[in-house]
Design an enzyme around this catalytic site. Structure first.
Site, PDB file in Angstrom:
ATOM      1  N   SER A 106       0.830  -1.199   0.000  1.00 40.86           N
ATOM      2  CA  SER A 106       0.000   0.000   0.000  1.00 40.86           C
ATOM      3  C   SER A 106       0.874   1.263   0.000  1.00 40.86           C
ATOM      4  CB  SER A 106      -0.971  -0.064   1.178  1.00 40.86           C
ATOM      5  OG  SER A 106      -2.040   0.838   1.003  1.00 40.86           O
ATOM      6  N   ASP A 243      -9.527  -6.388  -3.491  1.00 40.98           N
ATOM      7  CA  ASP A 243      -8.670  -5.333  -2.951  1.00 40.98           C
ATOM      8  C   ASP A 243      -9.121  -3.954  -3.433  1.00 40.98           C
ATOM      9  OD1 ASP A 243      -6.380  -3.786  -2.240  1.00 40.98           O
ATOM     10  OD2 ASP A 243      -5.071  -5.519  -2.579  1.00 40.98           O
ATOM     11  N   HIS A 270      -7.561  -5.956   0.847  1.00 42.49           N
ATOM     12  CA  HIS A 270      -6.309  -5.196   0.810  1.00 42.49           C
ATOM     13  C   HIS A 270      -5.225  -5.821   1.692  1.00 42.49           C
ATOM     14  CE1 HIS A 270      -4.023  -1.681  -0.190  1.00 42.49           C
ATOM     15  NE2 HIS A 270      -4.019  -1.177   1.028  1.00 42.49           N
TER      16      HIS A 270
END
Length: 299
Positions: A106, A243, A270
């Site tokens: 991320s 995600d 995610h």
């Protein structure tokens, strides 16, 4: 200073602006790996699964300054990409490793790519997990995902965003629903509690904003995808099937990156390390082993 060396187990390491907590697992003469958590302002706690990469190689997991068990960060002059790149280089130097693999998740993918841009010679390979490399595109897609929530929740989001009442219970409930679909599918309650307890809201709000789909922070216009064609090291993109990072977006970004591979992690949102740990670990481990043999073939 270069005399500081990381050691096995967990400890603190001085970096610009404070001290970061780190844990070193395993060791061998293979290229070490450094894990970069997301947020920004979350902690490395949710990446614990990847400590098992230590079976093959030295694996370093650390909490970025202001996050988790690292010292606090209140100076907004340090809450920026150059600071976090310099901090990562302090960790690499303390490892005494000329080259490392980076596994970013991320926001950690922004850090990995920006580190590679600044120090290309120090990076042996990249795992870009659930990449957030194009924040305008991220926000556009997140707003599409909001449209999949029940109407009442969409209304609550619109209303509270207009009045900036982000702590309102109906906004928080809508946030919870979004997270349970697109961020984490089946978190262990105790783990979720441990993770959310350590979130540094100052960093998250300053760089991101009040939520995953309301981006008003310093990263709002960030787009690192123009750098992807310049990446010369083995690169793996991973993304969860559900995600918020969006498998379609990730496939496009991988196409921009010379020779990059893509792995979709089934059943995961995610936080792939929580939602499908066995597949995520095996995917990353296999990729790093392949990258090892490519390096060996080059030398």
């Amino acid at each position: 200073s270069s005399s500081v060396r990381v050691r096995a187990g967990q400890s603190m390491l001085p970096v610009p602006g404070g001290q970061v907590w780190y844990r070193v697992t395993g060791g061998s003469d293979k290229t070490p790996v450094i894990l970069l958590h997301g947020g920004p302002g979350y902690s490395s706690f949710y990446l614990r699964l990847l400590d098992s990469l230590g079976l093959d190689r030295k694996t370093v997991r650390y909490d970025q300054l202001g996050s988790g068990k690292s010292t606090g960060l209140t100076d907004t002059a340090l809450i920026n990409i150059p600071h976090f790149v310099a901090e990562l280089d302090s960790v690499r130097q303390a490892l005494a490793a000329p080259r490392v693999y980076l596994v970013g998740h991320s926001w950690g993918t922004i850090l990995a790519v920006e580190y590679t841009r600044a120090h290309p010679g120090n990076v042996a390979g990249l795992v870009l997990a659930s990449a957030a490399l194009d924040i305008p595109e991220w926000e556009r897609h997140a707003k599409e995902l909001v449209k999949t929530l029940p109407d009442s929740m969409q209304q609550a989001i619109r209303k509270r965003e207009a009045s900036h009442e982000f702590s309102a219970p109906d906004y928080q409930a809508a946030l919870g629903e979004f997270y349970s679909r697109y961020v984490w599918r089946h978190p262990v309650a105790a783990d979720l509690d441990s993770l959310t307890k350590t979130v540094n809201e100052l960093i998250y709000t300053y760089m991101q904003g009040p939520s995953e789909f309301t981006i008003v922070g310093t990263l709002k216009h960030y787009n690192g995808t123009t750098f992807l064609p310049s990446i010369t090291v083995p690169t793996l993109f991973t993304v969860g099937e559900f995600d918020e990072a969006n498998p379609e977006t990730i496939r496009r970004q991988a196409l921009l990156t010379p020779g990059a591979q893509v792995a979709i992690i089934p059943g995961a949102a995610h936080l792939t390390t929580w939602d499908n740990p066995s597949v995520m670990l095996e995917t990353v481990r296999t990729f790093l082993r392949q990258a090892d043999s490519l390096q060996a073939a080059e030398h």
